[in-house]
Design a protein around this motif. Structure first.
Motif, short mmCIF file in Angstrom:
data_model
loop_
_atom_site.label_atom_id
_atom_site.label_comp_id
_atom_site.label_asym_id
_atom_site.label_seq_id
_atom_site.Cartn_x
_atom_site.Cartn_y
_atom_site.Cartn_z
N ALA A 83 42.96 49.23 54.83
CA ALA A 83 44.41 49.01 55.01
C ALA A 83 44.74 48.93 56.50
N ILE A 92 45.95 42.21 55.32
CA ILE A 92 46.90 42.00 54.20
C ILE A 92 46.16 41.39 53.00
N TRP A 95 43.66 44.07 51.50
CA TRP A 95 44.35 45.26 50.98
C TRP A 95 45.16 44.92 49.73
N LEU A 96 45.92 43.81 49.79
CA LEU A 96 46.72 43.46 48.62
C LEU A 96 45.83 43.06 47.44
N PRO A 344 53.22 53.32 47.66
CA PRO A 344 52.81 52.09 48.36
C PRO A 344 52.38 52.34 49.81
N ALA A 346 51.54 50.39 53.40
CA ALA A 346 51.67 49.12 54.12
C ALA A 346 50.44 48.92 55.00
N PRO A 347 49.88 47.70 54.99
CA PRO A 347 48.75 47.42 55.89
C PRO A 347 49.14 47.62 57.35
N ARG A 348 48.22 48.14 58.16
CA ARG A 348 48.57 48.48 59.55
C ARG A 348 47.63 47.82 60.54
#
Ligand code: KG4
Ligand code: ZN
Length: 356
Positions: A83, A92, A95-96, A344, A346-348
């Protein structure tokens, strides 16, 4: 007890990779799709191209990892995806993809920090025990960390400017050796005379564990410009940019690498004597990240570990650069500590190890 099976996915830079690893330390499958040929003509990774290539490769890479392991998604106990940190477009995508698979198959999910995946892989391959002192060197990072446990990192030193990998890549570019630069500079260094060119050893006359590599990079440019100027001004070699001789490149790489290794040795010596490190009594000296492939750095750390009575631990060369197996293993270690995604994530693009 039946081992835990993890599917790990890596997509934070220019490798799309997936692996199935079990908690008994077996790598059941490992697929790495490298985008290097697509980026080579640009002399480095182009983030937009990388993100698109991850999208195109993702499904096939994951399917093949499951197929090679002889498993279906239903056999998998936990899914792990990177992530961050990394090039955000690629992160993104991977990870998604991991989130979608976990939701679709009803499996637990781990949000793996890419740096933690590098840091923990020596526990997969060498069974290295906590706590350990880690030199983490990759294309994006150069850090010395005290690793106390899963999710438990203390920063002892870090680069104040460029990462070691970046420095290797830039020097290779100056020499016209292509991308990525680390492997070719390392192998050419093995052929050359490290005493021929004088590179600085930044910060080595100061206490502390921080690195600086930009001075070495600048010295590389200066030395090269001077030598090129000299070559092109000779009466019978009147070219703007004279082609470099093999012997020159070998000696240049050897002298450059000696400087990088000396800086790392100096900083690691200080880290070993750091009071936080002494108090933690690490069992091993560990190197990880793409730059951990480097022959000079590996040899130096092995020597240093022996001198201080520490175990030396490095992943096999194939697991130093980015790969899905390290992500799957970090997934297993986090899963066993109950560190699974419950809301959830969030990608970082940035995600320091000290924020786990
Ligand atoms: O960990 P990694 O695969 O990707 C990042 O997370 O950044 O590291 C890639 C870096 C590149 O800069 C590459 O030039 C460097 O690792 N590298 C090396 C060697 N092999 C790869 N650097 C020095 N010596 C090597 N043998
Ligand atoms: Zn990496």
């Amino acid at each position: 007890m039946k081992p835990i099976l993890c599917l790990g996915i890596e997509s934070s830079c220019d490798e799309t990779s997936a692996a199935v690893v079990d908690s008994d330390r077996n790598i059941l499958s490992h697929v790495i799709y490298s985008q290097v040929p697509q980026h080579q003509k640009f002399g480095g990774v182009v983030p937009e191209l990388a993100a698109r290539a991850h999208i195109l490769a993702f499904e096939d890479v994951v399917r093949r990892a499951l197929l090679d392991a002889g498993k279906t998604i239903n056999d998998i106990d936990v899914i792990a995806g990177v992530a961050g940190p990394g090039l955000i477009g690629g992160v993104i995508v991977g990870w998604l993809g991991a989130v979608g698979m976990a939701q679709g198959a009803g499996k637990p999910l781990v949000a793996v920090n890419h740096l933690e995946a590098h840091a923990l892989v020596p526990r997969l391959t060498n069974n290295t025990e906590f706590p350990f002192l880690l030199l983490l060197a990759s294309g994006g990072h150069s850090q010395i960390l005290l690793v106390r446990g899963v999710g438990d990192y203390e920063l002892i030193g870090q680069t104040l400017d460029d990462s070691a990998g970046e420095c290797y890549d830039k020097v290779a570019k100056m020499l016209g050796l292509g991308y990525p630069g680390g492997p070719v500079v390392d192998s050419r260094a093995g052929l050359g005379d490290s005493a021929r060119f004088k590179f600085p050893r930044p910060l080595c006359d100061r206490p502390g564990c921080d690195f600086s590599f930009s001075g070495i990079k600048t010295a590389a440019r200066t030395i090269l410009e001077k030598c090129r100027g000299r070559i092109s001004s000779t009466p019978n070699g009147a070219q703007d940019i004279a082609p470099l001789q093999d012997e020159f490149i070998d000696d240049f790489c050897a002298s450059f690498q000696a400087a990088v290794v000396d800086v790392m040795e100096n900083r690691m010596r200080n880290a070993i004597r750091d009071e936080r490190v002494i108090a933690a009594s690490p069992t091993a000296l560990v190197v990880a990240g793409g730059v951990a492939k480097n022959s000079g750095i590996r040899a130096m750390l092995e020597r240093l570990a022996a001198e201080f009575g520490l175990e030396y631990s490095a992943p096999p060369l194939s697991l130093c650069t980015d790969n899905g197996a390290m992500v799957a293993w970090a997934g297993i270690e986090n899963f066993l500590h109950g560190r699974v995604v419950t809301e959830p994530v969030a990608p970082r693009p940035r995600w320091p190890l000290t924020e786990l």
